[in-house]
Design a protein around this motif. Structure first.
Motif, PDB file in Angstrom:
ATOM      1  N   ASP A  95      25.134  45.263  32.594  1.00 47.36           N
ATOM      2  CA  ASP A  95      25.385  46.472  33.363  1.00 47.36           C
ATOM      3  C   ASP A  95      26.033  46.187  34.713  1.00 47.36           C
ATOM      4  OD1 ASP A  95      23.092  45.230  34.223  1.00 47.36           O
ATOM      5  OD2 ASP A  95      21.812  46.992  34.168  1.00 47.36           O
ATOM      6  N   ALA A  96      26.352  44.911  34.970  1.00 47.81           N
ATOM      7  CA  ALA A  96      27.028  44.546  36.212  1.00 47.81           C
ATOM      8  C   ALA A  96      28.419  43.975  35.969  1.00 47.81           C
ATOM      9  CB  ALA A  96      26.188  43.532  36.990  1.00 47.81           C
ATOM     10  N   VAL A  97      28.780  43.740  34.721  1.00 41.76           N
ATOM     11  CA  VAL A  97      30.054  43.102  34.394  1.00 41.76           C
ATOM     12  C   VAL A  97      31.253  43.908  34.893  1.00 41.76           C
ATOM     13  CG1 VAL A  97      31.597  42.488  32.486  1.00 41.76           C
ATOM     14  CG2 VAL A  97      29.206  41.784  32.427  1.00 41.76           C
ATOM     15  N   GLU A  98      31.176  45.242  34.820  1.00 43.24           N
ATOM     16  CA  GLU A  98      32.333  46.079  35.147  1.00 43.24           C
ATOM     17  C   GLU A  98      32.432  46.440  36.631  1.00 43.24           C
ATOM     18  OE1 GLU A  98      31.873  49.497  32.651  1.00 43.24           O
ATOM     19  OE2 GLU A  98      32.270  48.402  30.800  1.00 43.24           O
ATOM     20  N   ILE A  99      31.526  45.925  37.450  1.00 43.42           N
ATOM     21  CA  ILE A  99      31.473  46.335  38.851  1.00 43.42           C
ATOM     22  C   ILE A  99      32.772  46.041  39.598  1.00 43.42           C
ATOM     23  CG2 ILE A  99      30.382  45.878  41.087  1.00 43.42           C
ATOM     24  CD1 ILE A  99      27.720  45.565  39.602  1.00 43.42           C
ATOM     25  N   SER A 100      33.234  44.810  39.553  1.00 43.76           N
ATOM     26  CA  SER A 100      34.433  44.442  40.322  1.00 43.76           C
ATOM     27  C   SER A 100      35.654  45.231  39.870  1.00 43.76           C
ATOM     28  CB  SER A 100      34.694  42.934  40.198  1.00 43.76           C
ATOM     29  OG  SER A 100      33.707  42.203  40.893  1.00 43.76           O
ATOM     30  N   GLY A 101      35.773  45.474  38.583  1.00 39.90           N
ATOM     31  CA  GLY A 101      36.890  46.269  38.079  1.00 39.90           C
ATOM     32  C   GLY A 101      36.888  47.669  38.655  1.00 39.90           C
ATOM     33  N   HIS A 102      35.709  48.306  38.670  1.00 36.82           N
ATOM     34  CA  HIS A 102      35.607  49.663  39.217  1.00 36.82           C
ATOM     35  C   HIS A 102      35.865  49.683  40.721  1.00 36.82           C
ATOM     36  CE1 HIS A 102      34.491  51.719  35.600  1.00 36.82           C
ATOM     37  NE2 HIS A 102      33.402  51.001  35.409  1.00 36.82           N
ATOM     38  N   GLN A 113      45.662  52.528  37.088  1.00 36.09           N
ATOM     39  CA  GLN A 113      44.211  52.357  37.161  1.00 36.09           C
ATOM     40  C   GLN A 113      43.756  51.175  36.308  1.00 36.09           C
ATOM     41  OE1 GLN A 113      43.298  56.465  35.937  1.00 36.09           O
ATOM     42  NE2 GLN A 113      42.184  56.745  37.856  1.00 36.09           N
ATOM     43  N   SER A 114      44.323  51.064  35.118  1.00 35.64           N
ATOM     44  CA  SER A 114      43.959  49.956  34.226  1.00 35.64           C
ATOM     45  C   SER A 114      44.338  48.615  34.838  1.00 35.64           C
ATOM     46  CB  SER A 114      44.644  50.123  32.869  1.00 35.64           C
ATOM     47  OG  SER A 114      44.173  51.269  32.206  1.00 35.64           O
ATOM     48  N   PHE A 167      42.540  43.697  37.084  1.00 35.99           N
ATOM     49  CA  PHE A 167      42.799  42.675  38.096  1.00 35.99           C
ATOM     50  C   PHE A 167      41.523  42.366  38.869  1.00 35.99           C
ATOM     51  CE2 PHE A 167      44.831  40.582  41.702  1.00 35.99           C
ATOM     52  CZ  PHE A 167      45.790  39.831  41.048  1.00 35.99           C
ATOM     53  N   GLY A 168      40.634  43.355  38.982  1.00 36.47           N
ATOM     54  CA  GLY A 168      39.333  43.102  39.594  1.00 36.47           C
ATOM     55  C   GLY A 168      38.550  42.068  38.812  1.00 36.47           C
ATOM     56  N   TYR A 169      38.609  42.155  37.473  1.00 37.43           N
ATOM     57  CA  TYR A 169      37.968  41.142  36.638  1.00 37.43           C
ATOM     58  C   TYR A 169      38.612  39.777  36.873  1.00 37.43           C
ATOM     59  CZ  TYR A 169      36.096  45.026  33.806  1.00 37.43           C
ATOM     60  OH  TYR A 169      35.450  46.155  33.364  1.00 37.43           O
ATOM     61  N   ALA A 170      39.940  39.773  36.946  1.00 41.38           N
ATOM     62  CA  ALA A 170      40.658  38.510  37.136  1.00 41.38           C
ATOM     63  C   ALA A 170      40.257  37.839  38.441  1.00 41.38           C
ATOM     64  CB  ALA A 170      42.168  38.752  37.106  1.00 41.38           C
ATOM     65  N   MET A 171      40.138  38.630  39.512  1.00 36.70           N
ATOM     66  CA  MET A 171      39.732  38.068  40.797  1.00 36.70           C
ATOM     67  C   MET A 171      38.336  37.457  40.717  1.00 36.70           C
ATOM     68  SD  MET A 171      41.991  38.254  43.290  1.00 36.70           S
ATOM     69  CE  MET A 171      43.019  37.532  42.000  1.00 36.70           C
ATOM     70  N   GLY A 177      52.140  45.593  45.809  1.00 39.59           N
ATOM     71  CA  GLY A 177      51.108  46.212  46.635  1.00 39.59           C
ATOM     72  C   GLY A 177      49.719  45.705  46.308  1.00 39.59           C
ATOM     73  N   LEU A 178      49.452  45.493  45.013  1.00 41.53           N
ATOM     74  CA  LEU A 178      48.160  44.970  44.586  1.00 41.53           C
ATOM     75  C   LEU A 178      47.937  43.568  45.134  1.00 41.53           C
ATOM     76  CD1 LEU A 178      45.575  44.957  42.886  1.00 41.53           C
ATOM     77  CD2 LEU A 178      46.979  44.423  40.877  1.00 41.53           C
ATOM     78  N   PHE A 179      48.970  42.733  45.036  1.00 39.82           N
ATOM     79  CA  PHE A 179      48.859  41.371  45.552  1.00 39.82           C
ATOM     80  C   PHE A 179      48.634  41.373  47.061  1.00 39.82           C
ATOM     81  CE2 PHE A 179      51.730  39.569  41.936  1.00 39.82           C
ATOM     82  CZ  PHE A 179      50.717  39.826  41.031  1.00 39.82           C
ATOM     83  N   ASN A 180      49.352  42.224  47.769  1.00 38.07           N
ATOM     84  CA  ASN A 180      49.193  42.299  49.227  1.00 38.07           C
ATOM     85  C   ASN A 180      47.775  42.714  49.609  1.00 38.07           C
ATOM     86  OD1 ASN A 180      51.823  41.517  49.755  1.00 38.07           O
ATOM     87  ND2 ASN A 180      52.602  43.611  49.907  1.00 38.07           N
ATOM     88  N   LEU A 181      47.218  43.665  48.858  1.00 38.02           N
ATOM     89  CA  LEU A 181      45.855  44.109  49.124  1.00 38.02           C
ATOM     90  C   LEU A 181      44.883  42.946  48.981  1.00 38.02           C
ATOM     91  CD1 LEU A 181      43.709  46.361  49.540  1.00 38.02           C
ATOM     92  CD2 LEU A 181      43.745  46.685  47.053  1.00 38.02           C
ATOM     93  N   CYS A 182      45.014  42.181  47.898  1.00 38.95           N
ATOM     94  CA  CYS A 182      44.118  41.044  47.655  1.00 38.95           C
ATOM     95  C   CYS A 182      44.295  39.958  48.707  1.00 38.95           C
ATOM     96  CB  CYS A 182      44.352  40.477  46.259  1.00 38.95           C
ATOM     97  SG  CYS A 182      43.879  41.588  44.925  1.00 38.95           S
ATOM     98  N   GLU A 183      45.534  39.735  49.102  1.00 34.53           N
ATOM     99  CA  GLU A 183      45.797  38.711  50.115  1.00 34.53           C
ATOM    100  C   GLU A 183      45.125  39.057  51.436  1.00 34.53           C
ATOM    101  OE1 GLU A 183      50.018  38.353  50.178  1.00 34.53           O
ATOM    102  OE2 GLU A 183      50.085  37.034  48.424  1.00 34.53           O
ATOM    103  N   LYS A 184      45.178  40.336  51.813  1.00 33.82           N
ATOM    104  CA  LYS A 184      44.575  40.766  53.076  1.00 33.82           C
ATOM    105  C   LYS A 184      43.053  40.762  53.003  1.00 33.82           C
ATOM    106  CE  LYS A 184      48.436  43.726  54.521  1.00 33.82           C
ATOM    107  NZ  LYS A 184      48.882  45.126  54.776  1.00 33.82           N
TER     108      LYS A 184
END
Length: 676
Positions: free
Chosen positions: A489-496, A458-459, A464-468, A405-412
């Motif tokens: 203070d912006a490093v964690e943005i994509s993860g969240h 959640q983890s 995976f947000g960081y990985a992307m 499901g995570l992969f499908n979300l990223c693909e879309k």
């Protein structure tokens, strides 16, 4: 675009799980592997597109680091000699491109050593890794500590002939690093800076060592089975000296994080909860072992940091910290924290009244709830009012389905293809970046799949947000690629941001699948997730706002630490500040780790992430508009990395400056505040 992702193989590789028993384990993102290098002698032999961890040893890590650090430092010296003899005509071809080539193999070995250390401390003991880490760090900083390179950077910044924002950011990075490393100081100033840094390092080490000893020193033995009757199986195993006989006493409670909080949540005995709470918050204080007092080190760390800041031309260490932050100034951070507190504080008051009423109806006979009561009664209330149960939920989250499901979300969202390559076949196409995500999930049992608790889901989404952000970077230089050069203070943005998708019903339906029936997560269970997210949100936020403000004040004011605590505490917390509570004396995140004057970064990133995700929320239900927002997110936050200031990245994505409203709304606090 085809994206090779082989993380699933690592996730399920039991051999590299850490030997210690813990409920959730930890997660490591390894962005340092970097691009393919031509060095045939590299220790990173690859198979299926990832390093062959099984064939890497301490010895070849040490040997590689020893050679690569010397090569790197020699290369920096060679660059220095060349640009010192004549003016630097093209700093990017003469300085930064050679530095890129010099650093690739060093970063790869350093990252691999880090992975071994965090994945299995038996294969890579702490002492071995720290020697590698310190040597690599010392070598890498040599490029920022070089006067000739710094002069060339300043000259280029002054001539104004900069071709792109990426080039400007690289130049600014070297300029700021050079300034913070003391390159603008005279000889006397450099001697003073070295003395301050040496003293600071000594005090931080003493602080860390004493807290480690104080943490290990405490234990509480439980022999009464009625006390542990509600403890989860995993927790009992972690507490038992004999995991195969975990149903029988004794059970040993320690202050290790993976022990402390679960015990506080499940232990019905208030006296035991008080005992372990007071042990936690009194570490390093005069209430405990006098040989382990840290308050003196705390004040020396503050003083040394203030001396360094003043020497480098800043009014305080907190202001110096803002050089590398999205917020940009202490006053802006304080204004933001105050805005959040306006909604969080009244919500906290109502939450505690509600929780006390609930606890009283179930036998709690004290006038008010204390800090050691909150985790236990919070869990009870969640279970009673929302029917929230971790063990029931995990049955709906088999790892394979969550990944799918995570992969499908990223693909879309990002118009990419994620697939497992087995075996990995080299083609003419070069993989731009590689990343390894390593998780300590429970392994499959017999024929049953690995099932994830919601916190683990959640983890996974968060990391995976960081990985992307690392994999989809489109910059030309690693200095500003992926997570590099992004303000703290912006490093964690994509993860969240990825974490927010778990509260979208369509996404939950795509990742949930009962491991036996195949059913999606029921609507009432999804609603429970939403309710738990908002439950005690005001209290949780007030705690983080307090710690953020405490950190900034400790690094701005010269007042004694206890006076600062007494001044700030009532503004944020609706609890009594007990005399035994000396929490700053064990606040390792800001005194021994790298979060000094930066603890607020966690809240700041959550605020920005909520605002970014709200762009998706505003167009939910419209597939084309969602795709458009996904493309815009990829082209900004994921592609630009550290090549643009995050304020500019946010404006390019959102068309305006950030607002805290989305964070408050996501936590249910805006309506709580309005209602009050």
């Amino acid at each position: 675009m085809a994206l090779s992702f082989c993380g699933k193989q690592i996730c399920l590789n039991k051999k590299f799980l850490p030997p210690k028993r813990c409920q959730h384990g930890y997660i490591v993102l390894l962005p340092e592997i970097g691009e393919d290098v031509s060095d045939k002698k590299s220790i990173i032999a690859q198979k299926n597109g990832l390093p062959e961890f099984n064939n890497v040893t301490i010895e070849n890590c040490r040997a590689a680091i020893a050679k690569q650090t010397l090569d790197f430092e020699a290369g920096v010296k060679e660059i220095e000699d060349k640009i010192s003899k004549r003016p630097c005509e093209d700093i990017f071809s003469e300085v930064f491109q050679p530095l890129e080539e010099l650093g690739s193999s060093l970063d790869a070995t350093w990252g691999l050593s880090k992975t071994l250390y965090l994945g299995n401390s038996t294969l890579m003991p702490t002492s071995s890794y720290m020697s590698i880490h310190e040597r690599a760090k010392r070598a890498r900083v040599s490029k920022f500590n070089n006067r000739a390179i710094y002069n060339a950077v300043q000259s280029k910044l002054q001539d104004g002939k900069i071709r792109s924002s990426e080039e400007k950011r690289i130049l600014q990075k070297f300029a700021i690093e050079g300034k913070l490393n003391g390159l603008e100081l005279d000889s006397k100033g450099k001697v003073l800076l070295a003395e301050y840094l040496s003293k600071l390092a000594k005090e931080r080490t003493s602080f860390k060592q004493k807290i480690e000893v104080a943490t290990k020193q405490f234990s509480h033995i439980i022999r009464d089975k009625t006390v542990v009757r509600e403890f989860p199986e995993g927790l009992l195993k972690a507490l038992s000296p004999h995991p195969n006989d975990y149903l029988n006493a004794p059970w040993k409670i320690t202050l290790n994080p993976h022990i402390y909080m679960p015990v506080m949540e499940y232990c019905p005995d208030r006296e035991i909860r008080w005992n372990i709470w007071q042990a936690l918050v009194s570490r390093g204080s005069i209430q405990r072992d006098r040989e382990l007092i840290t308050s003196i080190h705390l004040e020396e760390i503050r003083a040394s940091r203030q001396d360094i800041a003043k020497l480098l031309g800043y009014s305080s260490y907190a202001e110096m910290s803002m050089e590398t932050k999205m917020a940009g100034s202490v006053s802006k951070v304080q204004t933001t924290l105050a805005t959040l507190l306006e909604s969080a504080k009244p919500a906290q008051e109502e939450e505690l009244k509600s929780l006390h009423k609930f606890a009283t109806s179930r036998g709690f006979s004290f006038e008010k709830l204390e800090l050691w009561d909150i985790p236990y009664w919070r869990r009870k209330q969640q279970k009673s009012e929302f029917n929230y149960n971790d063990n029931t939920l995990k049955e709906y989250f088999p790892l394979s389905n969550v990944l799918k499901g995570l992969f499908n979300l990223c693909e879309k969202l990002f118009n990419i293809t994620i697939k497992q390559r087995n075996p990995y076949v080299r083609t003419e196409e070069k993989i731009r970046n590689q990343a390894a995500l390593i998780f300590n999930f429970e392994p499959p049992i017999e024929n049953q799949q690995s099932l994830l608790k919601f916190k683990e889901v959640q983890s996974l989404f968060n990391k995976f947000g960081y990985a992307m952000q690392h994999l989809l970077t489109q910059t030309n230089y690693s200095e500003v690629a992926g997570l590099s050069n992004i303000e703290w203070d912006a490093v964690e943005i994509s993860g969240h941001i990825f974490g927010h998708w778990l509260y979208n019903k369509t996404v939950i339906d795509s990742i949930s699948c009962h491991y036996q029936s195949g059913d999606k997560l029921p609507e009432d269970q999804f609603q429970a997730l939403l309710n738990v997210r908002e439950h005690m949100a005001g209290s949780n936020l007030c705690r983080e706002l307090y710690l953020s403000s405490l950190d900034l004040e400790l690094h701005s004011s010269k007042d004694f630490w206890l006076d600062i605590v007494k001044r700030l505490w009532p503004n944020y917390r609706d609890f009594t500040l007990h005399k035994i509570d000396a929490h700053p004396c064990s606040f390792t995140q800001i005194f021994t780790e790298e979060w000094g004057a930066a603890y607020y970064s966690h809240i700041w990133a959550q605020m920005i992430a909520a605002d970014v995700y709200s762009a998706f929320h505003e167009v939910q239900g419209d597939e084309q508009q969602t795709t458009d927002v996904g493309k815009r997110f990829r082209d900004t936050f994921l592609a630009l990395g550290g090549s643009e200031h995050p304020n500019q990245v946010f404006r390019e994505f959102r068309g305006r400056d950030p607002s805290p409203k989305a964070l408050l709304r996501s936590l249910g606090l805006r309506k709580s505040s309005n209602k009050k």
